[in-house]
Design a protein around this motif. Structure first.
Motif, mmCIF file in Angstrom:
data_model
loop_
_atom_site.group_PDB
_atom_site.id
_atom_site.type_symbol
_atom_site.label_atom_id
_atom_site.label_comp_id
_atom_site.label_asym_id
_atom_site.label_seq_id
_atom_site.Cartn_x
_atom_site.Cartn_y
_atom_site.Cartn_z
ATOM 1 N N PRO A 49 4.515 0.508 9.391
ATOM 2 C CA PRO A 49 4.578 1.942 9.724
ATOM 3 C C PRO A 49 5.972 2.547 9.648
ATOM 4 N N ASP A 50 7.028 1.742 9.843
ATOM 5 C CA ASP A 50 8.364 2.336 9.850
ATOM 6 C C ASP A 50 8.755 2.899 8.489
ATOM 7 N N SER A 51 7.978 2.614 7.468
ATOM 8 C CA SER A 51 8.276 3.126 6.134
ATOM 9 C C SER A 51 7.554 4.433 5.821
ATOM 10 N N SER B 102 12.696 8.834 4.409
ATOM 11 C CA SER B 102 13.057 9.744 3.326
ATOM 12 C C SER B 102 13.126 9.006 1.994
ATOM 13 N N SER B 103 13.386 7.717 2.043
ATOM 14 C CA SER B 103 13.429 6.897 0.837
ATOM 15 C C SER B 103 12.642 5.615 1.087
ATOM 16 N N GLN B 104 11.510 5.470 0.430
ATOM 17 C CA GLN B 104 10.653 4.310 0.645
ATOM 18 C C GLN B 104 11.109 3.141 -0.221
ATOM 19 N N THR C 283 0.799 -1.227 0.000
ATOM 20 C CA THR C 283 0.000 0.000 0.000
ATOM 21 C C THR C 283 0.832 1.277 0.000
ATOM 22 N N GLY C 284 2.052 1.241 0.528
ATOM 23 C CA GLY C 284 2.869 2.456 0.637
ATOM 24 C C GLY C 284 2.629 3.179 1.947
ATOM 25 N N TYR C 285 1.387 3.257 2.369
ATOM 26 C CA TYR C 285 1.025 3.833 3.663
ATOM 27 C C TYR C 285 0.047 2.876 4.335
ATOM 28 N N SER C 286 -0.791 3.361 5.209
ATOM 29 C CA SER C 286 -1.676 2.486 5.975
ATOM 30 C C SER C 286 -2.773 1.896 5.088
ATOM 31 N N GLY D 139 9.669 -5.131 6.742
ATOM 32 C CA GLY D 139 9.092 -6.352 6.187
ATOM 33 C C GLY D 139 7.682 -6.598 6.678
ATOM 34 N N TYR D 140 7.064 -7.648 6.157
ATOM 35 C CA TYR D 140 5.667 -7.945 6.440
ATOM 36 C C TYR D 140 5.553 -8.944 7.584
ATOM 37 N N THR D 141 4.393 -8.978 8.207
ATOM 38 C CA THR D 141 4.186 -9.846 9.365
ATOM 39 C C THR D 141 3.915 -11.281 8.919
ATOM 40 N N GLU D 142 4.102 -12.215 9.861
ATOM 41 C CA GLU D 142 3.793 -13.615 9.589
ATOM 42 C C GLU D 142 2.325 -13.772 9.230
#
Length: 293
Positions: A216-218, A222-224, A132-135, A229-232
């Motif tokens: 959320p850490d992304s 400044s550079s996405q 998604t890039g964001y939420s 990483g993704y959750t289990e």
């Protein structure tokens, strides 16, 4: 009291109760109509015959073994059905929560049977993986807003939240706008379809788009180009979702690989081997046996 008076009073009371019931039903229908997202943990299973993943609403009372015998569209080699993917007991045991969210009609369309030149289309389905890039909520909100500019219209068929919740967005039989300028380079050669003379060709007409919610850490990076990483739960729910399809492993790809704009890099840090291992846990190939006459 005369009988006619008594009968009249009974009739009036009955009419008042009927009117009250009608008002309550109208109020409930209005409330449901005004709530575009519904939340569920269980519901009767819906099984459909399709090569694309379907909205699978797992019931807590579903028989685990029943899932092993759900046969869908056949796998074809040289246009001859030889096998089907069937879901496994592990698939039946995994029951992710799900939501159903509406998408504005401007952000998806019908699948075309001909391209802009009138050529008949017969592409086999592919699955394109995104993030998604964001939420997840920001993506859903965007899809629920009408967009008249065709260059910004966008949607997925489904979205997997950080906690593994499957959000069903666009029905699989519809064309979601998940990849704009895009091409799939597979064993059948280069595949793409132009359905709008004013826009580049894309894979949308034969693609099913599934996205993972970005961690959320992304969001403020400044550079996405990277993140944790993704959750289990996301990997499990994604594999569970795709296991419902008849799309073979070699026709599952990413937005980054099909993109021809040079701008898309998602899904970032995606562990393809982990995903395929889980996918093969949730579905298996079963040969179709024929009786020679």
């Amino acid at each position: 009291m005369r009988f006619t008076d008594w009968a009249t009073r009974v009739l009036l009371i009955s009419l008042m109760f009927a009117a009250l019931i009608v008002v309550l039903l109208i109020g409930r229908a209005t409330k449901l109509h005004n709530n575009p997202i519904t939340y569920h943990t269980s519901n009767p299973r819906v099984t459909a015959w399709s090569q694309y993943p379907q909205a699978q609403f797992q019931s807590a009372k579903s028989l685990e073994k029943k899932s092993q015998y759900v046969l869908k569209s056949p796998i074809k080699i040289n246009k001859k059905p030889i096998a089907r993917f069937v879901t496994t007991q592990a698939f039946a045991q995994y029951r992710p929560n799900y939501q159903v969210a509406s998408v504005d009609p401007s952000n998806y369309g019908e699948r075309y049977t001909q391209d802009v030149n009138g050529v008949t289309l017969n592409n086999q389905p592919i699955i394109v993986l995104h993030e998604t890039g964001y939420s997840a909520s920001s993506a859903i909100n965007f899809f629920q807003v009408a967009h008249t500019d065709e260059s910004v219209q966008a949607s997925y068929h489904a979205l997997i939240k950080l906690d593994g919740t499957v959000v069903y967005l666009v029905p699989p039989e519809k064309r979601a706008f998940g990849a704009a300028n895009s091409v799939f380079d597979g064993s059948e050669g280069v595949e793409t379809v132009q359905t709008n003379p004013n826009l580049p060709a894309s894979v949308n007409n034969f693609a099913y788009h599934a996205s993972l919610e970005t961690p959320p850490d992304s969001y403020d990076s400044s550079s996405q180009q990277t993140h944790s990483g993704y959750t289990e739960a996301q990997y499990n729910s994604l594999a569970w979702l795709i296991a419902q399809s008849q799309v073979p492993d070699d026709r599952i790809t990413t937005h980054h690989l099909v993109d021809r704009s040079g701008k898309k890099v998602d899904p970032i840090n995606f562990d393809g081997n982990k995903f395929l291992d889980l996918l093969n846990t949730y579905r298996q190939v079963r040969p179709i046996y024929r009786v020679n006459k």
